[in-house]
Design an enzyme around this catalytic site. Structure first.
Site, PDB file in Angstrom:
ATOM      1  N   GLU A   1      -9.355  -5.110  -4.036  1.00 24.84           N
ATOM      2  CA  GLU A   1      -8.685  -4.234  -3.075  1.00 24.84           C
ATOM      3  C   GLU A   1      -9.667  -3.430  -2.214  1.00 24.84           C
ATOM      4  O   GLU A   1      -9.576  -3.397  -0.988  1.00 24.84           O
ATOM      5  CB  GLU A   1      -7.775  -3.249  -3.827  1.00 24.84           C
ATOM      6  CG  GLU A   1      -6.648  -3.890  -4.617  1.00 24.84           C
ATOM      7  CD  GLU A   1      -5.390  -4.099  -3.808  1.00 24.84           C
ATOM      8  OE1 GLU A   1      -5.404  -3.843  -2.591  1.00 24.84           O
ATOM      9  OE2 GLU A   1      -4.386  -4.517  -4.408  1.00 24.84           O
TER      10      GLU A   1
ATOM     11  N   SER B   1       0.841  -1.187   0.000  1.00 23.43           N
ATOM     12  CA  SER B   1       0.000   0.000   0.000  1.00 23.43           C
ATOM     13  C   SER B   1       0.886   1.252   0.000  1.00 23.43           C
ATOM     14  O   SER B   1       1.741   1.394  -0.854  1.00 23.43           O
ATOM     15  CB  SER B   1      -0.974  -0.050   1.185  1.00 23.43           C
ATOM     16  OG  SER B   1      -1.991   0.909   1.055  1.00 23.43           O
TER      17      SER B   1
ATOM     18  N   HIS C   1      -7.719  -5.729   0.075  1.00 18.00           N
ATOM     19  CA  HIS C   1      -6.509  -5.015   0.471  1.00 18.00           C
ATOM     20  C   HIS C   1      -5.961  -5.597   1.777  1.00 18.00           C
ATOM     21  O   HIS C   1      -6.714  -5.807   2.740  1.00 18.00           O
ATOM     22  CB  HIS C   1      -6.864  -3.535   0.656  1.00 18.00           C
ATOM     23  CG  HIS C   1      -5.697  -2.610   0.637  1.00 18.00           C
ATOM     24  ND1 HIS C   1      -4.815  -2.518  -0.415  1.00 18.00           N
ATOM     25  CD2 HIS C   1      -5.266  -1.691   1.564  1.00 18.00           C
ATOM     26  CE1 HIS C   1      -3.916  -1.595  -0.148  1.00 18.00           C
ATOM     27  NE2 HIS C   1      -4.158  -1.089   1.044  1.00 18.00           N
TER      28      HIS C   1
END
Length: 502
Positions: A316, A189, A412
């Site tokens: 995600e 990320s 995610h």
């Protein structure tokens, strides 16, 4: 207990609880506390110490408001936040080194999260380093220069902290069994985008040789947008947007002010792009420390000499929806406003509807957001690096728990417990959907081996992009999934649409 000599003093470590053949050393300062005279400045060298420093506990985390499961929280007054941790396998041969940069939208997270325990990865023959760095305004806020002859405050102080940690690794990691000629920087990320920025920064040249990027996020700021954020945060803190004014605000005051600014965007449906994901900080591109954003730098060959391994998850944005950190879009009218805010053409939305026939509007929105910010951006980074002559291995994490559309998707952060081999940790069961089964354990073993192999040799076990047999590797619990066409999501973006239109 084992002791290790560093350039600033001797430290002691202990066998890891899960593997006595791995020694863990926590909370080693790699730079001086970034407060007082050092606040808003580039990192300074740490103060040497006498005797043996007991490194049994993680160091304090950077100023933030987050409270993450299984991880320490920041306490106002904690200042020695620039520290790192090492998991070192017992042995004599120099081993590859993996330096992990945590994510958290540049405003939260730490090296002490249970996701990032390096024991299992170290057991595969890798010296693992995790680190803390400045977050939020302290690390990424744009500070006007002081009046008079004062030293200007650099942009991207969080990235400069990461570089300071890499310099510490260069100078000291051999004492822990690490090979300074095989250093891999990895992140997820905002940590992945940080690593991509490091690959483009002159100050980081020669400090590492390979890069692992999981779910890199498209979130760089311009000098102008960063200055506007500074003005908003200063106003929320009740101080002038000047060096002296910002310096007068405590770290806690700037954390609180930043949260208020972000929450204001979240609540205001007319606030444009930030309404959907109010991440107000990011690396500032177009400044001396970072002249180009990572995608442009890759396209121009700025990271050509580095091996890349890029991964993203197939769903995600569903995590951000599940934890309530993104705006809700549930009907066609809201979807049209979202598309207008990001200047997305109807053809893109039509393409996603074709990929997901009968899907509700909310799923279309989440799919577009996730690919715009993470999936397509990560894929374009890989493409740009390969087209510029670099070597890159691309993969996609698609594992779900409970079947199609059930509780936990391939969202995610779900891939990271697998890559670190930490799927058994109960704090992470929310991410992966409960205790792991045998197939999950096998997937974790494959991913951990791939990371270790890439750190050691640059080859994770599948062909790189642009070569014969090169394709997107698929991470799933079922081997037959490798034959599916998981890259169909890219078709709506093929026209070269900008990922974040101004």
């Amino acid at each position: 207990m084992r002791v290790f000599a560093t350039r600033t003093g001797v430290v002691s470590g202990r066998p890891a609880a899960r593997d006595p053949d791995v020694v863990v050393v926590r909370g080693i300062p790699y730079a001086a506390p970034p407060f007082g005279a050092n606040r808003f400045m580039a990192p300074r060298p740490p103060t040497p110490w006498d005797g043996v420093r007991d490194c049994a506990a993680f160091g304090p985390v950077a100023p933030q408001s987050a409270q993450l499961p299984g991880a320490p929280v920041w306490s106002p007054g904690d200042e020695d936040v620039l520290s790192l941790n090492i998991w070192s396998p017992v042995g004599d041969d120099p081993l590859p080194v993996l330096v992990w940069i945590h994510g958290g939208a540049y405003v939260f997270g730490s090296s002490a999260q249970p996701d990032f325990d390096g024991t299992v990865l170290a057991g595969h023959g890798v010296v693992v380093v995790t680190l803390n760095y400045r977050l939020g305004f302290e690390g990424f806020g744009r500070v006007p220069p002081p009046t008079g002859d004062g030293e200007p405050c650099p942009d991207n102080r969080g990235l400069l902290d990461q570089i300071a940690a890499l310099r510490w690794v260069r100078d000291n990691i051999a004492a822990f069994g690490g090979d300074t000629e095989r250093v891999t920087v990895a992140g997820q990320s905002s940590g992945a985008t940080s690593a991509a920025c490091l690959a483009a920064m002159d100050e980081a040249r020669g400090l590492f040789h390979r890069v692992i990027l999981h779910s890199a996020v498209n979130a760089c700021a311009t000098p102008g947008s960063a200055a506007l954020t500074t003005a908003e945060v200063a106003a929320a803190a009740g101080v002038p947007a000047t060096y002296d004014g910002l310096l007068s605000a405590s770290p806690q005051a700037l954390v609180d002010a930043s949260d208020r600014v972000a929450d204001g965007y979240r609540r205001d449906s007319g606030s444009g792009q930030r309404h959907y994901d109010p991440a107000i900080y990011g690396p500032v591109a177009g400044v001396p420390s970072l002249p180009l954003d990572p995608l442009t730098a890759c396209a121009e060959g700025g990271a050509r000499g580095l091996g890349l391994m890029v991964c993203h998850t197939s769903e995600e944005y569903w995590l951000l929806d599940a934890v309530g950190s993104c705006a809700r879009v549930d009907d066609e009218e809201q979807l049209a406003v979202f598309a207008a805010d990001f200047r997305l053409p109807d053809t893109l939305l039509d393409g996603y509807r074709a990929l997901r026939p009968g899907a509700p509007v909310r799923d279309i929105y989440l799919a577009v957001c996730g690919d715009m910010l993470f999936g397509e951006y990560s894929s374009r980074l890989a493409d740009a690096h390969a087209e510029a002559g670099g070597r890159v291995h691309l993969s996609r994490f698609v594992r779900r728990c409970g079947g199609l559309g059930e509780r936990v998707r391939a969202w995610h952060c779900a891939d990271i417990p697998f890559a670190f081999g930490n799927v058994e940790d109960e704090y992470l069961h929310f991410l992966i959907g409960g205790p792991p089964g045998p197939a999950d354990r096998r997937l974790a073993a494959r991913m951990t081996r791939a990371w270790a192999a890439f750190a050691a040799t640059g080859d994770p076990g599948w062909a790189p992009v642009g070569t014969s047999g090169g394709r997107t590797h698929v991470w799933d619990t079922t081997p037959e999934s490798s034959g599916r066409t998981w890259d169909a999501f890219r078709a709506p973006w093929r026209a070269g649409l900008p990922l974040l239109a101004p």
